[in-house]
Every structure is written in C-alpha cells, then in structure tokens.
Write a protein that holds these residues in place. Structure first.
Motif, PDB file in Angstrom:
ATOM      1  N   ASN A   1       0.806  -1.224   0.000  1.00  0.00           N
ATOM      2  CA  ASN A   1       0.000   0.000   0.000  1.00  0.00           C
ATOM      3  C   ASN A   1       0.839   1.275   0.000  1.00  0.00           C
ATOM      4  OD1 ASN A   1      -2.380  -1.475   0.005  1.00  0.00           O
ATOM      5  ND2 ASN A   1      -2.602  -1.413   2.238  1.00  0.00           N
TER       6      ASN A   1
ATOM      7  N   SER B   1      -9.292 -18.167   2.718  1.00  0.00           N
ATOM      8  CA  SER B   1      -9.874 -17.318   3.751  1.00  0.00           C
ATOM      9  C   SER B   1      -8.953 -16.138   4.050  1.00  0.00           C
ATOM     10  CB  SER B   1     -10.115 -18.138   5.017  1.00  0.00           C
ATOM     11  OG  SER B   1     -10.628 -17.319   6.055  1.00  0.00           O
TER      12      SER B   1
ATOM     13  N   ARG C   1      -8.986 -13.556   1.181  1.00  0.00           N
ATOM     14  CA  ARG C   1     -10.118 -12.622   1.229  1.00  0.00           C
ATOM     15  C   ARG C   1      -9.845 -11.488   2.215  1.00  0.00           C
ATOM     16  NH1 ARG C   1     -12.800 -17.685   0.849  1.00  0.00           N
ATOM     17  NH2 ARG C   1     -14.033 -17.864  -1.072  1.00  0.00           N
ATOM     18  N   GLU C   2      -9.241 -11.821   3.348  1.00  0.00           N
ATOM     19  CA  GLU C   2      -8.931 -10.800   4.349  1.00  0.00           C
ATOM     20  C   GLU C   2      -7.908  -9.800   3.803  1.00  0.00           C
ATOM     21  OE1 GLU C   2      -7.693 -12.514   8.016  1.00  0.00           O
ATOM     22  OE2 GLU C   2      -9.414 -13.859   8.158  1.00  0.00           O
TER      23      GLU C   2
ATOM     24  N   ALA D   1      -7.218  -9.163   0.676  1.00  0.00           N
ATOM     25  CA  ALA D   1      -7.794  -8.414  -0.446  1.00  0.00           C
ATOM     26  C   ALA D   1      -8.536  -7.184   0.042  1.00  0.00           C
ATOM     27  CB  ALA D   1      -8.722  -9.315  -1.257  1.00  0.00           C
ATOM     28  N   ARG D   2      -9.197  -7.291   1.191  1.00  0.00           N
ATOM     29  CA  ARG D   2      -9.908  -6.131   1.744  1.00  0.00           C
ATOM     30  C   ARG D   2      -8.941  -5.048   2.204  1.00  0.00           C
ATOM     31  NH1 ARG D   2     -13.639 -10.190   3.592  1.00  0.00           N
ATOM     32  NH2 ARG D   2     -12.430 -10.517   5.494  1.00  0.00           N
ATOM     33  N   GLU D   3      -7.735  -5.449   2.611  1.00  0.00           N
ATOM     34  CA  GLU D   3      -6.761  -4.479   3.126  1.00  0.00           C
ATOM     35  C   GLU D   3      -5.951  -3.803   2.020  1.00  0.00           C
ATOM     36  OE1 GLU D   3      -4.310  -5.823   6.355  1.00  0.00           O
ATOM     37  OE2 GLU D   3      -5.759  -7.351   6.928  1.00  0.00           O
TER      38      GLU D   3
ATOM     39  N   GLU E   1      -5.010  -1.595  -1.017  1.00  0.00           N
ATOM     40  CA  GLU E   1      -5.585  -0.366  -1.582  1.00  0.00           C
ATOM     41  C   GLU E   1      -5.436  -0.380  -3.100  1.00  0.00           C
ATOM     42  OE1 GLU E   1      -3.363   2.593   0.492  1.00  0.00           O
ATOM     43  OE2 GLU E   1      -4.360   2.212   2.414  1.00  0.00           O
TER      44      GLU E   1
END
Length: 266
Positions: free
Chosen positions: A187, A203, A206-207, A209-211, A213
């Motif tokens: 980021n 799993s 997915r976590e 990927a949300r973080e 930017e």
C-alpha cells in the motif's frame, strides 16, 4: 468542449489524466480514467512458489514490461524469498528477447528511445542507492530499443524502481518479515490499480484483499483484463470502471420517472 461529446474515457499517464479531468470538470462532463500503476506481486509463505515465479516472469515482462497492470513490485515473505528468487531468475533468464513479430519471442523492445533512457536511469539510481542486480540491468546491443529483462534485490524502501512507475522489464524483489509488513509495503504507493496475491489459504486471501488499496486483486494469478470483470483502480491510478456491467453503467444516465396514481375513479 464540443456539445456532441457527453463523456470521456482515457487510458494514459497521470499527467494526461489530470489534464483531461481538469478540462472535463470545466465543461461538467463525466470521465473514467485508467492511469498508471505500481502493482504489487505478493508471495506468502504457503504459496506455490514455482507457479508464482513462472507467472511472475510473464506478469512483469509481457509486452516488454510496458503495461499498466504488469507486476511492478515483488513482495516476498523471507521464508520463501530465496526459493522464489532462484525460480524467478531462472524463468526470466529463459525469456527470449527479439523481434515481436516472431512467435518465438517473449520480450520485445521498448516503444521509444526516451522510455529506455528513463528505465536505465531508474535502475542506475536504484543501484547507486544500494540495489543489487541479479540478472540483466543493461540495454541490449541490437536494432531497437531493447533492455534486458532485469531483476533487482537489496533495495532501499525509497529506491526509484519502487517509488516510481517502471514501464519496462525490471522486477524489484523486496523481502519482508511478516504479512503485516507485506500489506503495508504493497500500500506504500500513490498508485492503486491491481495486485497479485499468492497463497493457498483462500480465507486469508479474502482478508488481505480487503486491506489492499487497489481496484483489483487476483489470487494465484496475474492481474488481467477480462470483459466479465470490472477493470480500474483507486488513488492516482484513476477512477471509474471499464468492462462488465459496471463499465456499461459508467456511461449510462439514470433517469427517474415517478408516476403518481391521480386517476380518479368514477
């Protein structure tokens, strides 16, 4: 400024995008901007390292590295860094440079002389700042603006090949101690187009990927353009989306029509 133009979409540089946005704002017309990128290629400890390295060589060097969604920064967990470095080096050194019209060619030339000079300057400044050339690192003596597929390591965090967009076949590898450091480094750029993430744990993917930017995250694959998927970035990589139903809606005006039931009954 022409009244017949209702909206504008641009794929180009930050400078071009800012100029188009400035003019479009002056004329109150919508824009979709797909600009530069510094896409991270993140390899976690549980990744299929050999598959990641083979994909990474292609993701960095496709179209001679001249792609906004090319892998630009290889961020690798220390536990697999040596193995990944060796595999990536092998795959990169196996690439064939040559005439882009020859089906056997993997890497063609850069588009212009000034682009090669800029890439050379970025590599040279990074080396002066402490980076080590693993392979490549020089122009090739042949007709055309060729630059050898290159791998750099031992980079300082402010190395030009990390802080600036590199538009050519140069792959910097950065070792990190843990997952948090990998995400923070990914980021640490004003771009936010795509990211490639390598792990067997969906799993966890997915976590992460949300973080990240970025406008796109591809797990265990290279960032790619697919007409079924929305394509675009965040931060200085632009705004809006191309492709898929999201891309269609970008240039669709939504009209609300409300019909009141005012018909009186006899």
């Amino acid at each position: 400024a022409d009244d017949r133009v209702q909206a504008i979409t641009l794929t180009g540089s930050e400078l071009a995008g800012s100029k188009v946005a400035e003019s479009s704002g002056r004329h109150l017309k919508k824009t979709v901007l797909e600009l530069g990128g510094s896409d991270p290629f993140i390899v976690l400890s549980d990744a299929d390292v050999d598959a990641a390295a083979a994909c990474g060589a292609l993701a960095r060097n496709q179209n001679g590295g001249q792609s906004c969604i090319a892998a630009k920064r290889f961020i690798v967990l220390e536990t697999v860094a040596d193995k990944f470095m060796a595999a990536l080096t092998r795959h990169v050194e196996d690439l064939r440079t040559g005439d882009p019209e020859d089906p056997a060619t993997d890497v063609g030339p850069l588009a212009r002389s000034d682009l090669r000079e800029k890439l050379e300057d970025q590599v040279e400044r990074s080396v002066r700042a402490g980076a080590r050339v693993v392979t490549g690192g020089t122009r090739l003596s042949r007709k055309g603006y060729f630059y050898a597929p290159t791998i750099l390591t031992d980079l300082s965090r402010d190395a030009p090949v990390l802080k600036e967009e590199t538009f050519g076949p140069v792959a910097p590898i950065i070792r990190v101690k843990d997952l948090q450091s990998a995400v923070a480094l990914a980021n640490d750029t004003h771009f936010g187009l795509g990211a490639s993430l390598w792990t067997r744990d969906m799993s966890l993917a997915r976590e992460i990927a949300r973080e990240l930017e970025t406008g796109m995250v591809f797990v265990n694959g290279m960032v790619a353009s697919d007409p079924r998927l929305p394509f675009g970035g965040v931060k200085r990589s632009g705004y809006g989306r191309e492709l898929s139903d999201f891309g269609i809606r970008e240039f669709t005006n939504i009209k609300t029509v409300s019909l009141a039931n005012s018909v009186s009954k006899a």
